[in-house]
Design a protein around this motif. Structure first.
Motif, PDB file in Angstrom:
ATOM      1  N   UNK A   1      30.998 -70.078 -10.829  1.00  0.00           N
ATOM      2  CA  UNK A   1      29.595 -70.753 -11.955  1.00  0.00           C
ATOM      3  C   UNK A   1      29.932 -70.557 -12.912  1.00  0.00           C
ATOM      4  N   UNK A   2      29.437 -71.409 -13.910  1.00  0.00           N
ATOM      5  CA  UNK A   2      29.331 -71.859 -15.067  1.00  0.00           C
ATOM      6  C   UNK A   2      28.411 -70.581 -15.820  1.00  0.00           C
ATOM      7  N   UNK A   3      28.565 -70.381 -17.080  1.00  0.00           N
ATOM      8  CA  UNK A   3      27.951 -69.378 -17.532  1.00  0.00           C
ATOM      9  C   UNK A   3      27.301 -69.676 -18.887  1.00  0.00           C
ATOM     10  N   UNK A   4      26.295 -69.454 -19.374  1.00  0.00           N
ATOM     11  CA  UNK A   4      25.506 -69.781 -20.560  1.00  0.00           C
ATOM     12  C   UNK A   4      25.532 -69.058 -21.561  1.00  0.00           C
ATOM     13  N   UNK A   5      25.871 -69.100 -22.964  1.00  0.00           N
ATOM     14  CA  UNK A   5      25.492 -68.633 -23.924  1.00  0.00           C
ATOM     15  C   UNK A   5      26.527 -66.889 -23.449  1.00  0.00           C
ATOM     16  N   UNK A   6      27.087 -66.176 -22.415  1.00  0.00           N
ATOM     17  CA  UNK A   6      27.058 -65.584 -22.054  1.00  0.00           C
ATOM     18  C   UNK A   6      26.131 -64.950 -20.749  1.00  0.00           C
ATOM     19  N   UNK A   7      25.806 -65.733 -20.043  1.00  0.00           N
ATOM     20  CA  UNK A   7      24.939 -65.162 -19.677  1.00  0.00           C
ATOM     21  C   UNK A   7      25.039 -65.604 -18.029  1.00  0.00           C
ATOM     22  N   UNK A   8      26.020 -64.665 -17.034  1.00  0.00           N
ATOM     23  CA  UNK A   8      26.523 -65.710 -15.971  1.00  0.00           C
ATOM     24  C   UNK A   8      25.248 -66.605 -14.628  1.00  0.00           C
ATOM     25  N   UNK A   9      26.397 -67.333 -14.112  1.00  0.00           N
ATOM     26  CA  UNK A   9      25.566 -68.456 -13.430  1.00  0.00           C
ATOM     27  C   UNK A   9      25.550 -67.595 -12.011  1.00  0.00           C
TER      28      UNK A   9
ATOM     29  N   UNK B   1      26.467 -75.061 -14.072  1.00  0.00           N
ATOM     30  CA  UNK B   1      27.279 -75.391 -12.740  1.00  0.00           C
ATOM     31  C   UNK B   1      27.635 -73.907 -11.101  1.00  0.00           C
ATOM     32  N   UNK B   2      27.595 -75.157  -9.924  1.00  0.00           N
ATOM     33  CA  UNK B   2      28.286 -74.287  -8.791  1.00  0.00           C
ATOM     34  C   UNK B   2      29.627 -74.921  -8.451  1.00  0.00           C
ATOM     35  N   UNK B   3      30.285 -74.354  -8.392  1.00  0.00           N
ATOM     36  CA  UNK B   3      31.404 -74.321  -7.740  1.00  0.00           C
ATOM     37  C   UNK B   3      32.182 -73.828  -6.375  1.00  0.00           C
ATOM     38  N   UNK B   4      31.806 -74.008  -5.111  1.00  0.00           N
ATOM     39  CA  UNK B   4      32.465 -73.370  -3.920  1.00  0.00           C
ATOM     40  C   UNK B   4      33.441 -74.010  -3.146  1.00  0.00           C
ATOM     41  N   UNK B   5      34.655 -73.030  -3.225  1.00  0.00           N
ATOM     42  CA  UNK B   5      36.082 -73.486  -2.114  1.00  0.00           C
ATOM     43  C   UNK B   5      35.347 -73.137  -0.933  1.00  0.00           C
ATOM     44  N   UNK B   6      35.989 -74.271   0.315  1.00  0.00           N
ATOM     45  CA  UNK B   6      35.568 -74.111   1.403  1.00  0.00           C
ATOM     46  C   UNK B   6      36.878 -74.298   2.237  1.00  0.00           C
ATOM     47  N   UNK B   7      36.871 -72.706   2.713  1.00  0.00           N
ATOM     48  CA  UNK B   7      38.229 -72.931   3.675  1.00  0.00           C
ATOM     49  C   UNK B   7      37.381 -72.955   5.469  1.00  0.00           C
ATOM     50  N   UNK B   8      37.942 -73.478   6.129  1.00  0.00           N
ATOM     51  CA  UNK B   8      37.816 -74.129   7.318  1.00  0.00           C
ATOM     52  C   UNK B   8      38.779 -74.134   8.661  1.00  0.00           C
ATOM     53  N   UNK B   9      38.743 -73.766   9.307  1.00  0.00           N
ATOM     54  CA  UNK B   9      39.759 -73.597  10.733  1.00  0.00           C
ATOM     55  C   UNK B   9      39.108 -73.128  12.388  1.00  0.00           C
ATOM     56  N   UNK B  10      39.801 -73.784  13.658  1.00  0.00           N
ATOM     57  CA  UNK B  10      39.016 -73.470  15.121  1.00  0.00           C
ATOM     58  C   UNK B  10      40.100 -74.159  15.561  1.00  0.00           C
ATOM     59  N   UNK B  11      39.643 -73.692  16.773  1.00  0.00           N
ATOM     60  CA  UNK B  11      40.515 -74.360  18.196  1.00  0.00           C
ATOM     61  C   UNK B  11      40.447 -75.552  18.479  1.00  0.00           C
ATOM     62  N   UNK B  12      39.955 -75.965  18.098  1.00  0.00           N
ATOM     63  CA  UNK B  12      40.103 -78.269  18.216  1.00  0.00           C
ATOM     64  C   UNK B  12      41.822 -78.464  18.367  1.00  0.00           C
ATOM     65  N   UNK B  13      41.714 -78.508  19.306  1.00  0.00           N
ATOM     66  CA  UNK B  13      43.020 -80.017  18.970  1.00  0.00           C
ATOM     67  C   UNK B  13      43.450 -80.525  18.357  1.00  0.00           C
ATOM     68  N   UNK B  14      42.151 -81.580  17.856  1.00  0.00           N
ATOM     69  CA  UNK B  14      42.074 -82.356  16.867  1.00  0.00           C
ATOM     70  C   UNK B  14      42.128 -82.105  15.046  1.00  0.00           C
ATOM     71  N   UNK B  15      42.529 -81.584  14.308  1.00  0.00           N
ATOM     72  CA  UNK B  15      41.974 -81.431  13.042  1.00  0.00           C
ATOM     73  C   UNK B  15      41.180 -82.220  12.666  1.00  0.00           C
ATOM     74  N   UNK B  16      40.103 -82.309  12.532  1.00  0.00           N
ATOM     75  CA  UNK B  16      39.549 -83.053  12.478  1.00  0.00           C
ATOM     76  C   UNK B  16      37.003 -81.921  11.876  1.00  0.00           C
ATOM     77  N   UNK B  17      36.601 -82.769  10.856  1.00  0.00           N
ATOM     78  CA  UNK B  17      35.722 -82.232  10.401  1.00  0.00           C
ATOM     79  C   UNK B  17      34.816 -83.466  10.822  1.00  0.00           C
ATOM     80  N   UNK B  18      33.923 -82.875  12.134  1.00  0.00           N
ATOM     81  CA  UNK B  18      32.922 -83.213  12.563  1.00  0.00           C
ATOM     82  C   UNK B  18      31.813 -82.589  12.930  1.00  0.00           C
ATOM     83  N   UNK B  19      30.598 -83.047  11.945  1.00  0.00           N
ATOM     84  CA  UNK B  19      29.137 -82.328  11.282  1.00  0.00           C
ATOM     85  C   UNK B  19      27.925 -83.130  12.231  1.00  0.00           C
ATOM     86  N   UNK B  20      27.128 -82.045  12.406  1.00  0.00           N
ATOM     87  CA  UNK B  20      26.089 -82.691  12.958  1.00  0.00           C
ATOM     88  C   UNK B  20      24.998 -82.120  12.076  1.00  0.00           C
TER      89      UNK B  20
END
Length: 297
Positions: A195-203, A247-266
């Motif tokens: 996160x970004x800080x503001x005047x030294x205060x963490x986000x 402001x928020x930052x996040x790093x997403x790491x994904x993997x799974x057993x599917x034969x096709x490497x695809x990000x398919x969501x519902x």
């Protein structure tokens, strides 16, 4: 199972964060965050996983030794995750890699157990697609450095998401925990926050994960701060809420057993309608926070 790991909870050896299939209790996804002091270096064995070395702050040299010989990649890096797109290096399974940094820095190692051994490669910052997703207070920026269809991996999918203060991302809530060909893929997911800080205060911000059905009972409502990790083996995840002024930052790491490497969501059926409102709103004018550098001629 503890799904929210506050900063310091997942420390192991040289890693400020060390999430592996063994510690997470799943089959594929890994994340390590490595702090290298000025003039320092760290060597690791890829084992049965493929890895992307991604600078969070600072630059480094990544030297890879494996079946195809020796490769060396100079990563320019960046000052911090809110300052620019970074270049990165791909380390294949069954290789040994050395990360060294003259100026020091923090480096994410995003990993996934895999079967194919691809060549070691350099990913220039100029090739990273920067996507603006959503509109209004659902606006966010996605740096698709390791997305499916963007950079070849065997199973690993990894992206960065930047959410302006006061906005909601990972919304509408969605899931990827059932095998439904062409509609939904099974992917374990890791969120790592800054996160970004503001005047030294963490986000700070908030992360929600809710159960998606029998046997899929992950349930999280967590206040998240810099260095925190949330593990998502299953379930509806979102929103990720950035408090106003940070402001928020996040790093997403994904993997799974599917034969096709695809990000398919519902999308969650109670909230999917929100996508229909986006066409009547503008993208948050604070975005993009930055763009990828132009390709050199």
């Amino acid at each position: 199972m503890t799904y929210h790991l506050p900063a310091g909870r997942a420390v192991a050896g040289p890693y400020a964060v060390d999430v592996t299939p063994g510690t997470a209790g799943w089959g594929y996804s890994s994340l390590r965050v490595l702090q290298v002091p000025p003039g320092g270096a760290h060597t690791f064995d890829a084992g049965d996983s493929e890895w992307i070395v991604l600078p969070l702050s600072g630059g480094c040299t990544v030297a890879v030794d494996g079946e195809s010989g020796h490769d060396t990649f100079e990563l320019t890096g960046r000052t911090g995750v809110f300052d620019g797109v970074t270049d990165f290096a791909y380390v294949p399974r069954d290789a040994r890699a050395r990360v060294s940094s003259a100026g020091g820095g923090r480096f994410a190692l995003t990993g996934a157990r895999c079967t194919r051994r691809l060549p070691a490669r350099y990913g220039p910052a100029s090739d990273v697609p920067v996507e603006l997703r959503g509109t209004g207070n659902c606006s966010r920026q996605v740096n698709n450095f390791g997305a499916a269809g963007t950079f070849e991996c065997d199973r690993l999918i990894a992206v960065e998401v930047l959410t302006p203060g006061g906005n909601w991302s990972s919304f509408p809530p969605h899931k990827h925990d059932e095998h439904r060909p062409g509609e939904e893929s099974v992917l374990e997911e890791i969120y790592y926050f800054e996160f970004t800080a503001h005047d030294g205060t963490p986000g700070l911000g908030y992360q929600r994960v809710s159960p998606s059905g029998p046997g899929r009972d992950t349930d999280v409502l967590a206040e998240v701060r810099g260095g925190d990790v949330v593990l998502i083996p299953d379930g509806w995840h979102g929103p990720s809420m950035a408090v106003p002024g940070h402001h928020m930052y996040y790093l997403n790491v994904m993997a799974g057993p599917e034969d096709e490497r695809a990000w398919l969501i519902r999308d969650h059926p109670d909230h999917a309608w929100i996508r229909d409102t986006w066409q009547d709103q503008a993208v948050d004018p604070r975005l993009p926070l930055y763009t990828a550098p132009e390709r050199s001629a």
